[in-house]
Scaffold this motif. Structure first.
Motif, short mmCIF file in Angstrom:
data_model
loop_
_atom_site.label_atom_id
_atom_site.label_comp_id
_atom_site.label_asym_id
_atom_site.label_seq_id
_atom_site.Cartn_x
_atom_site.Cartn_y
_atom_site.Cartn_z
N LYS A 171 -8.61 -1.60 2.71
CA LYS A 171 -7.50 -1.02 3.47
C LYS A 171 -7.83 -0.95 4.95
CE LYS A 171 -4.82 1.40 0.04
NZ LYS A 171 -4.17 2.69 -0.28
N ASP A 194 -10.49 1.95 -0.02
CA ASP A 194 -10.09 2.61 1.24
C ASP A 194 -11.06 2.26 2.37
OD1 ASP A 194 -8.00 3.79 -0.10
OD2 ASP A 194 -8.97 5.74 -0.29
N GLU A 211 -6.17 7.67 4.86
CA GLU A 211 -6.57 7.44 3.47
C GLU A 211 -7.67 8.45 3.14
OE1 GLU A 211 -5.13 5.67 1.26
OE2 GLU A 211 -4.03 4.13 2.38
N PHE A 245 0.82 -1.20 0.00
CA PHE A 245 0.00 0.00 0.00
C PHE A 245 0.85 1.26 0.00
CE2 PHE A 245 -3.66 -2.18 2.58
CZ PHE A 245 -3.99 -2.94 1.47
#
Length: 185
Positions: A124, A120, A110, A82
């Motif tokens: 993530k 996101d 993010e 990432f």
């Protein structure tokens, strides 16, 4: 925060994938999301939001011995590499270092874009918790909200502060001890 660096076996597919991603020509920023290579080209409005956050964090960073940036985060043992919009990391880990792991950060931010907002919001967020990032701030430009996730666990973050509409002050816990102004996001 001082997790050892991952050592790759020479015939490890993870090694090959992450090595190749770091050497893709023509893109300044490339990440791997669940095994898929994703070039990044954030809009200026996206970058403006990240810059506003960095400006607010900058005054407390020297006392923490930290810096803010958007360096590589390797999620070792997974097909993920990432590039966060912003991460706060200890200076001693950044000096001379390559990729860090999420558990070595103090905060990861993010900022969503139209093209990857769900990445996101879902992928993530889950992976940052799994890899021990203590604080994850999601600035959702499509929903115009900010959410702070903390207390990572095996199945995600166990504490959630938000979502708060843009314009609502958002306190960051210690060691930051400051209140983010979200009115200009």
């Amino acid at each position: 925060m001082n997790a050892p660096a991952h050592v790759y076996a020479p015939d490890d597919p993870e090694t090959a994938l992450k090595y190749a991603v770091q050497r893709i020509r023509g893109f300044d920023r490339v990440q791997v999301i669940e095994g898929l290579i994703e070039p990044l080209s954030p809009s200026w409005d996206h970058e403006r939001t990240a810059a506003k956050l960095r400006q607010q964090l900058t005054p407390v960073l020297p006392a923490l011995g930290c810096m803010a940036g958007s360096g590589d985060l390797d999620l070792t043992g997974s097909p993920n590499w990432f590039v966060p919009d912003l991460a706060v990391v200890p200076r001693e880990l950044a000096k001379g270092g390559g990729a860090l792991v999420p558990g070595q950060t103090l905060l990861i931010v993010e900022v969503t874009s139209d093209s990857n907002g769900d990445t996101d919001r879902i992928v993530k967020r889950r992976r940052y918790a799994e890899y021990g990032a203590p604080l994850f701030l999601l600035v959702d430009r499509q929903q115009r909200t900010c959410t702070l996730f903390s207390a990572p666990g095996d199945f995600g973050y166990t504490k959630v502060d938000g979502p708060h509409p843009f314009g609502t002050p958002l306190p960051l816990p210690e060691p930051f001890g400051l209140e983010l102004d979200t009115s200009d996001f």
